[in-house]
Design a protein around this motif. Structure first.
Motif, mmCIF file in Angstrom:
data_model
loop_
_atom_site.group_PDB
_atom_site.id
_atom_site.type_symbol
_atom_site.label_atom_id
_atom_site.label_comp_id
_atom_site.label_asym_id
_atom_site.label_seq_id
_atom_site.Cartn_x
_atom_site.Cartn_y
_atom_site.Cartn_z
ATOM 1 N N LEU A 1 -19.023 5.485 81.687
ATOM 2 C CA LEU A 1 -19.998 6.267 80.925
ATOM 3 C C LEU A 1 -20.646 7.383 81.736
ATOM 4 C CD1 LEU A 1 -21.736 3.202 79.239
ATOM 5 C CD2 LEU A 1 -20.075 4.725 78.183
ATOM 6 N N TYR A 2 -21.131 7.049 82.924
ATOM 7 C CA TYR A 2 -21.795 8.050 83.759
ATOM 8 C C TYR A 2 -21.850 7.569 85.201
ATOM 9 C CZ TYR A 2 -25.554 4.751 82.821
ATOM 10 O OH TYR A 2 -26.289 3.602 82.701
ATOM 11 N N ALA A 3 -22.174 8.487 86.102
ATOM 12 C CA ALA A 3 -22.299 8.147 87.512
ATOM 13 C C ALA A 3 -23.658 7.515 87.758
ATOM 14 C CB ALA A 3 -22.132 9.395 88.357
ATOM 15 N N ASP A 4 -23.637 6.411 88.467
ATOM 16 C CA ASP A 4 -24.859 5.664 88.739
ATOM 17 C C ASP A 4 -25.129 5.697 90.243
ATOM 18 O OD1 ASP A 4 -26.999 4.034 88.047
ATOM 19 O OD2 ASP A 4 -25.872 2.212 88.507
ATOM 20 N N VAL A 5 -26.294 6.212 90.612
ATOM 21 C CA VAL A 5 -26.638 6.329 92.028
ATOM 22 C C VAL A 5 -27.491 5.131 92.444
ATOM 23 C CG1 VAL A 5 -27.649 7.817 93.803
ATOM 24 C CG2 VAL A 5 -26.687 8.837 91.727
ATOM 25 N N SER A 6 -27.070 4.461 93.503
ATOM 26 C CA SER A 6 -27.825 3.290 93.949
ATOM 27 C C SER A 6 -28.874 3.690 94.988
ATOM 28 C CB SER A 6 -26.880 2.244 94.542
ATOM 29 O OG SER A 6 -26.553 2.591 95.869
ATOM 30 N N ALA A 7 -29.624 2.724 95.407
ATOM 31 C CA ALA A 7 -30.701 2.955 96.377
ATOM 32 C C ALA A 7 -30.158 3.350 97.754
ATOM 33 C CB ALA A 7 -31.561 1.706 96.486
ATOM 34 N N LYS A 8 -28.840 3.190 97.941
ATOM 35 C CA LYS A 8 -28.236 3.527 99.229
ATOM 36 C C LYS A 8 -28.205 5.038 99.495
ATOM 37 C CE LYS A 8 -24.381 0.842 98.855
ATOM 38 N NZ LYS A 8 -23.024 0.466 99.280
ATOM 39 N N CYS A 9 -28.445 5.823 98.421
ATOM 40 C CA CYS A 9 -28.365 7.288 98.526
ATOM 41 C C CYS A 9 -29.211 7.813 99.689
ATOM 42 C CB CYS A 9 -28.823 7.920 97.215
ATOM 43 S SG CYS A 9 -28.828 9.720 97.232
ATOM 44 N N VAL A 10 -28.557 8.678 100.516
ATOM 45 C CA VAL A 10 -29.284 9.234 101.656
ATOM 46 C C VAL A 10 -29.706 10.688 101.396
ATOM 47 C CG1 VAL A 10 -28.305 7.716 103.417
ATOM 48 C CG2 VAL A 10 -27.073 9.801 102.769
ATOM 49 N N VAL B 1 -18.157 10.165 93.341
ATOM 50 C CA VAL B 1 -17.922 8.875 93.999
ATOM 51 C C VAL B 1 -17.086 9.080 95.255
ATOM 52 C CG1 VAL B 1 -16.894 6.583 93.709
ATOM 53 C CG2 VAL B 1 -18.035 7.677 91.782
ATOM 54 N N LYS B 2 -16.073 9.950 95.132
ATOM 55 C CA LYS B 2 -15.149 10.180 96.243
ATOM 56 C C LYS B 2 -15.796 10.846 97.447
ATOM 57 C CE LYS B 2 -10.959 10.169 93.563
ATOM 58 N NZ LYS B 2 -9.670 10.784 93.299
ATOM 59 N N VAL B 3 -16.784 11.711 97.204
ATOM 60 C CA VAL B 3 -17.360 12.425 98.359
ATOM 61 C C VAL B 3 -18.568 11.720 98.974
ATOM 62 C CG1 VAL B 3 -16.553 14.713 97.669
ATOM 63 C CG2 VAL B 3 -18.805 13.916 96.918
ATOM 64 N N CYS B 4 -19.106 10.718 98.292
ATOM 65 C CA CYS B 4 -20.306 10.065 98.819
ATOM 66 C C CYS B 4 -19.997 9.362 100.142
ATOM 67 C CB CYS B 4 -20.859 9.064 97.809
ATOM 68 S SG CYS B 4 -22.370 8.278 98.417
ATOM 69 N N PRO B 5 -20.677 9.760 101.235
ATOM 70 C CA PRO B 5 -20.376 9.178 102.544
ATOM 71 C C PRO B 5 -20.869 7.744 102.713
ATOM 72 C CG PRO B 5 -22.206 10.704 102.734
ATOM 73 C CD PRO B 5 -21.737 10.790 101.309
ATOM 74 N N VAL B 6 -21.780 7.327 101.847
ATOM 75 C CA VAL B 6 -22.328 5.974 102.006
ATOM 76 C C VAL B 6 -21.956 5.035 100.848
ATOM 77 C CG1 VAL B 6 -24.253 6.661 103.486
ATOM 78 C CG2 VAL B 6 -24.550 6.703 101.006
ATOM 79 N N GLY B 7 -21.101 5.506 99.968
ATOM 80 C CA GLY B 7 -20.682 4.662 98.850
ATOM 81 C C GLY B 7 -21.818 4.274 97.926
ATOM 82 N N ALA B 8 -22.712 5.243 97.679
ATOM 83 C CA ALA B 8 -23.888 4.934 96.861
ATOM 84 C C ALA B 8 -23.648 5.170 95.373
ATOM 85 C CB ALA B 8 -25.075 5.765 97.329
ATOM 86 N N ILE B 9 -22.535 5.820 95.044
ATOM 87 C CA ILE B 9 -22.320 6.146 93.631
ATOM 88 C C ILE B 9 -21.157 5.354 93.050
ATOM 89 C CG2 ILE B 9 -22.180 8.038 91.957
ATOM 90 C CD1 ILE B 9 -22.782 9.984 94.123
#
Lengths: 207, 64
Positions: free
Chosen positions: B34-43, B20-28
């Motif tokens: 429970l677990y890391a959830d990746v949104s559609a914003k992922c680049v 979460v901390k390293v994601c540049p677009v705040g997608a996680i």
């Protein structure tokens, strides 16, 4: 691209200071109980791992040392270290050693045993630590708990540093007993076995 | 080049939030501890996969 730092991004300073203070006065070790109660309370009442995710100073410290200072090989952690078997096994082992420490404190409280001014590293190596306590400041059991608790904190930091160097900086997070415990609480709270919410997740290959 | 997206093996995820901390677009985000959830914003930059201490994030190609 760097994100704006929040106040809690500096909690690594607190973690580092905590370890240093223990060298000068062992009674500061008591403060470490916050690292036990805060994550548990957040998990129990908040139902999430906000502590791990945002506030854990130790995680930040490993991140800083491993990434910024480059003290990490950044290799994948061996599979067995991240297995459920190892994570829960380590949690149970940690609990046993923790209760063993509480029992030692009790024996001193009861007067059966004298205060031992040592810090036990990795549950076996006894380090003389008498300079950090004058021997009379508090009731013996209060000091005994401080020595015991500091041993727990120092031991886990050393283990974390070793896995930080060998694997990814925050490898400790994989088998951190507090992390395992809070995740387990979250699983129990949200009534699933880590498999819930799959439908809204991207686990299946995208078509 | 095919578009890539981070894929988390959620059963193995320890929910530490390092990604979460390293994601540049705040997608996680960490879903309910429970677990890391990746949104559609992922680049698809792969930074999360690089830092994940449990190495349970893979970059997967996404067919449009």
């Amino acid at each position: 691209m760097t994100k704006k730092k929040k106040w809690y991004d500096y909690l690594w300073i607190v973690s580092a200071t905590y370890l240093i203070l223990g060298f000068f006065n062992i009674l500061f070790a008591w403060i470490g109980l916050l690292c036990f109660f805060i994550p548990l309370l957040i998990a129990i009442f908040g139902g999430d791992k906000m502590y791990c995710n945002k506030f854990c100073g130790r995680g930040q410290l490993f991140d800083l040392l491993g990434n910024k200072l480059g003290l990490s090989r950044k290799k994948d952690i061996p599979k067995f270290l991240r297995s459920k078997w190892f994570r829960y096994g380590f949690l149970i082992f940690f609990f046993i050693m923790f209760f063993n420490m509480l029992f030692s404190t009790y024996l001193v409280f009861e007067g059966t045993r004298d205060l031992k001014e040592v810090v036990t590293l990795l549950w076996t190596i006894k380090l003389p630590w008498n300079w950090a306590y004058d021997g009379t400041a508090v009731t013996p059991w209060v000091a005994q708990f401080a020595f015991g608790f500091y041993s727990v904190m120092l031991t886990s930091t050393v283990l974390g540093l070793i896995t930080m160097i060998l694997y990814k900086p925050r490898s400790w997070c994989v088998y951190c007993p507090m992390g395992t415990m809070t995740q387990t609480i979250c699983k129990a709270k949200h009534r699933c076995n880590g498999a819930c919410g799959i439908s809204q997740q991207n686990d299946s290959p995208t078509t | 080049m095919a578009k890539r997206k981070a894929n988390v093996q959620i059963k193995e995820c320890v929910a530490c939030g390092t990604c979460v901390k390293v994601c540049p677009v705040g997608a996680i985000s960490v879903y309910k501890g429970l677990y890391a959830d990746v949104s559609a914003k992922c680049v698809g930059c792969g930074r999360c996969a690089a830092v994940c201490p449990a190495s349970v994030i893979e970059m997967q190609e996404v067919t449009p």
